[in-house]
Scaffold this motif. Structure first.
Motif: not given
Lengths: 297, 305
Positions: B248-267
Motif C-alpha cells: 500500500n505504501d508508495p515508498q514500497q511500490y515495485t516498478l509494476s505498481i509504480g507504472l500502474y499508479s503513474f497511469f492512474s494519475e497521468h492517464g
C-alpha cells in the motif's frame, strides 16, 4: 537402510512439503470453509451454507465474467497456439543466422506484462494507434477496439499473439525431436511440404500440443492482469471495460475479494473456477484421446 | 505453397543426395538455383515475422522520443522532426523511478536466492535420493501446478492480515523459500541427467547427501540453475497481482505498481508512459539477451515430459 533413506528423502524435500502445508493445503481447506460463509475481514465469518453458490446462479456479472473467460480460453488459446506453431515452423528452417530471428520472436515475452499492456493500449488507440493505421492502409475496417464491447476481447487475443514466445520455444524443441529419417521417407514417397506437416510433423508433436493447450487453458482461465490494465480508468482501478466486456473471471473475483471485501463469495468463485479448470482439462483429454499420437518409448 | 515445397525439397535433396539414387539424380539438375531460391524465400518469411514482432518495439521507442505534439499527429508516423528526451525527464520526475527500481531489484534478488536453495534441494531429493514415496510426491508437486492461485490467494491473504504483515514485503518473499513446483520439476529433469555412478561412487567414499548435493550436483547443474535464476528474476520483476494486493505504501511500490499508479494519475501522457515502460523493460531485455541460451533451454526442458 530403506527406512533411513525415506527419512533422508523427506528431509531434503521438506521445504516444499512445509510450504505445501502452510501455503496450499491449509489455505485450500480454509477456502472451502470461507466459501460457506459471509466474511468481510473485520467481523468473524458467518456460516451461511451454500448461499454463496446460490447467489452466483442469479448474479449476472458472475455469468458475464465466466462467459468472458471461457471466450478467451476457447477462442484465444487455439489462435495463439496456432500462431506459436507457425512461428516455430518458420524458426525451425535451416538458414544461417536463425538464432537472430528466434531472439526477436521471443523478445516480447520478456517485456513486463504491465509495460506490454500499456504498449498495446497505445497501439490499439482507436484514433492515434498504429494498428488501425495499418488496417486503414489495407482498406480494412478500423474497430474502436478497447471502446467497443465487441472488440475488447479480440484486442486481448491480438495482444496475446505478441507474447507467444514460451509456447513457440516448446514447439521448436518438439520439432527438433522429430527424426529426420521420417521426412526422408516421406520425400521418397513423394509427399509435399503440406502433407509432410500434416502426416509426419503434426502427429509426432501432438502430445506437446496437447500439453501446451492444457497449460495455456489453465493460465487463460486465471487471466487477470491484462484485462485489469486494459480496462483501467484514471484514479479508479479497473472498470471491466465497455459493457463489462473485459470483466474476466479473475478480475471479478479480485473485485469481490479485495474491493468489496466479500471474501466468502470470492472463495466460492475460486472453487467454481477450480471445477471449471478440472472439467475443461478432462474434456480436453477425452477429446484428444484418438487424436494424440504417442510413440512407444 | 509452391515455394515451400520447393524449398523443403531442396534441403531434403541436399541432405540425402549422397545416399539415395533419386536424390543424386535430382541434385544433378539445378542444385544451386533451387538452393538459392529456397534460401531467399526462407529469409523473406523470417524477415516478415520478425518485422511483426519488432514493430511494437519501434512504436514504443519512437513514441517515447517524440514531443507530445507529434505523438498525437494524424496519420501516426514513426519518424520525427524533433527527437527529444523530454518524456524520459517527465517520467523520472513524475515518479520515484529509482526507488521503485531498487524495491523491485530487492524483491527479485531475494526471490532468486530463496528459489535457488529451496527448489534445488527438493529437486535433489526427487532425482537423486532413492526413497519410497518420492514418485507420489512428484505427482503431488506437478498436480499443484494445476491449482488456480485464486483458490489459495484469499485464505493466504487473510492469514497474513491476521498476523499484521500485509503492507510489507514479507508475504511476497517468505513463500519463495519453500520451493516452486515449476522450478523443482525443471531442476529434477536436469538432475536426472547427472550420471548415477558419480553419486554412488561418492556415497561409497562416505560422502553425506548434503555434501553430494553441494559439491557434485550443484556445480554440474549450473546451466539449469542459471535458467532458474533468470525465470525467478523475471517473474518477480514483472509480478503485478501480488504487489497490488499486499503493498500500500508508495515508498514500497515495485516498478509494476509504480507504472500502474503513474497511469492512474497521468492517464494519456503517452510519451512519458512509453518512456517509463521502456525504462522498466530494459533490465529484463538485458538479462534475457545475456542468459538467452540457458533460459530457452529451461523452457524446452519443462515444456516436454
Amino acid at each position: 537402510m530403506a527406512h533411513r533413506s525415506v527419512s533422508r528423502g523427506l528431509l531434503f524435500a521438506s521445504p516444499w512439503i512445509i510450504g505445501f502445508l502452510v501455503f496450499q493445503l491449509v489455505p485450500i481447506l480454509a477456502s472451502a470453509y470461507y466459501s460457506l460463509t459471509n466474511f468481510n475481514l473485520f467481523q468473524d465469518p458467518q456460516f451461511v451454507g451454500l448461499h454463496n453458490y446460490q447467489r452466483m446462479a442469479s448474479d449476472e456479472l458472475f455469468w458475464k465474467s465466466l462467459f468472458n473467460t471461457v471466450y478467451l480460453t476457447v477462442v484465444g488459446v487455439p489462435i495463439s497456439l496456432a500462431a506459436a506453431l507457425v512461428a516455430a515452423l518458420a524458426l525451425n528452417m535451416r538458414v544461417p543466422g536463425q538464432w537472430f530471428f528466434r531472439t526477436i520472436v521471443f523478445l516480447p515475452t520478456v517485456v513486463p506484462v504491465v509495460a506490454a499492456t500499456y504498449i498495446w493500449r497505445w497501439l490499439l488507440n482507436a484514433q492515434y494507434g498504429y494498428v488501425n493505421e495499418a488496417l486503414g492502409t489495407f482498406h480494412l475496417g478500423q474497430p474502436l477496439w478497447l471502446d467497443d464491447a465487441i472488440w475488447t476481447k479480440p484486442a486481448l487475443i491480438l495482444m496475446s499473439l505478441w507474447v507467444t514466445g514460451s509456447a513457440m520455444i516448446v514447439f521448436l524443441a518438439a520439432l527438433k525431436d522429430v527424426p529426420e529419417v521420417y521426412y526422408e521417407a516421406a520425400t521418397v514417397d513423394g509427399a509435399g511440404a503440406w502433407s509432410k506437416f500434416r502426416h509426419v510433423t503434426l502427429p509426432l508433436i501432438s502430445p506437446v500440443i496437447l500439453f501446451e493447450t492444457i497449460i495455456a487453458g489453465i493460465f487463460t482461465l486465471q487471466y487477470f492482469t491484462q484485462a485489469y490494465l486494459l480496462s483501467q480508468t484514471r484514479f479508479n482501478g479497473a472498470s471491466g471495460g465497455p459493457d463489462n466486456s473485459l470483466l474476466v473471471y479473475g478480475l471479478y473475483l479480485f473485485q469481490q475479494a479485495f474491493v468489496n471485501l466479500n471474501m466468502g463469495y470470492a472463495s466460492a468463485m475460486a472453487w467454481v473456477l477450480l471445477f471449471v479448470a478440472l472439467i475443461g482439462t478432462l474434456v480436453l483429454l477425452r477429446l484428444s484421446r484418438d487424436r494424440v499420437f504417442y510413440a512407444g518409448d | 505453397m509452391q515455394a515451400t515445397e520447393v524449398s523443403a525439397q531442396a534441403t531434403e535433396v541436399s541432405a540425402i543426395s549422397l545416399r539415395r539414387p533419386n536424390g543424386i539424380w535430382r541434385n544433378v539438375r539445378q542444385p544451386h538455383l533451387r538452393l538459392a531460391s529456397g534460401l531467399a524465400f526462407r529469409y523473406i518469411v523470417l524477415v516478415c515475422i520478425a518485422a511483426l514482432y519488432l514493430f511494437p518495439f519501434a512504436v514504443v521507442l519512437t513514441t517515447s522520443l517524440k514531443p507530445t505534439s507529434e505523438i498525437f499527429s494524424l496519420p501516426p508516423r514513426l519518424g520525427s522532426d524533433h527527437w527529444t528526451l523530454d518524456n524520459y525527464r517527465a517520467a523520472l520526475e513524475a515518479m520515484p523511478f529509482w526507488r521503485y527500481l531498487l524495491n523491485t531489484a530487492f524483491i527479485s534478488t531475494v526471490t532468486v536466492i530463496g528459489q535457488l536453495f529451496s527448489s534445488s534441494i527438493v529437486a535433489y531429493s526427487l532425482a537423486k535420493i532413492r526413497w519410497r514415496g518420492r514418485d507420489a510426491l512428484l505427482i503431488l508437486i506437478v498436480a499443484t501446478m494445476m491449482l488456480p492461485p485464486q483458490v489459495t490467494m484469499i485464505p493466504v491473504y487473510i492469514g497474513w492480515n491476521k498476523i499484521g504483515l500485509t503492507g510489507s514485503y514479507v508475504p511476497l518473499l517468505v513463500p519463495q523459500f519453500f520451493g516452486n513446483a515449476f522450478f523443482i520439476f525443471m531442476l529434477r529433469q536436469f538432475f536426472r541427467g547427472i550420471p548415477e555412478e558419480l553419486i554412488d561412487a561418492a556415497r561409497l567414499d562416505g560422502a553425506t547427501e548434503l555434501r553430494i548435493y553441494r559439491s557434485i550436483v550443484l556445480p554440474l547443474a549450473r546451466p539449469a540453475l542459471v535458467a532458474l535464476s533468470i525465470f525467478a528474476f523475471m517473474w518477480a520483476w514483472t509480478d503485478f497481482l501480488l504487489p497490488l494486493i499486499y503493498i500500500n505504501d508508495p515508498q514500497q511500490y515495485t516498478l509494476s505498481i509504480g507504472l500502474y499508479s503513474f497511469f492512474s494519475e497521468h492517464g494519456v501522457a503517452w510519451g512519458a508512459l512509453m518512456a517509463a515502460a521502456t525504462l522498466m523493460s530494459m533490465p529484463l531485455v538485458a538479462v534475457f539477451l545475456f542468459g538467452q541460451r540457458q533460459f530457452l533451454r529451461g523452457i524446452a526442458l519443462t515444456g516436454i515430459k
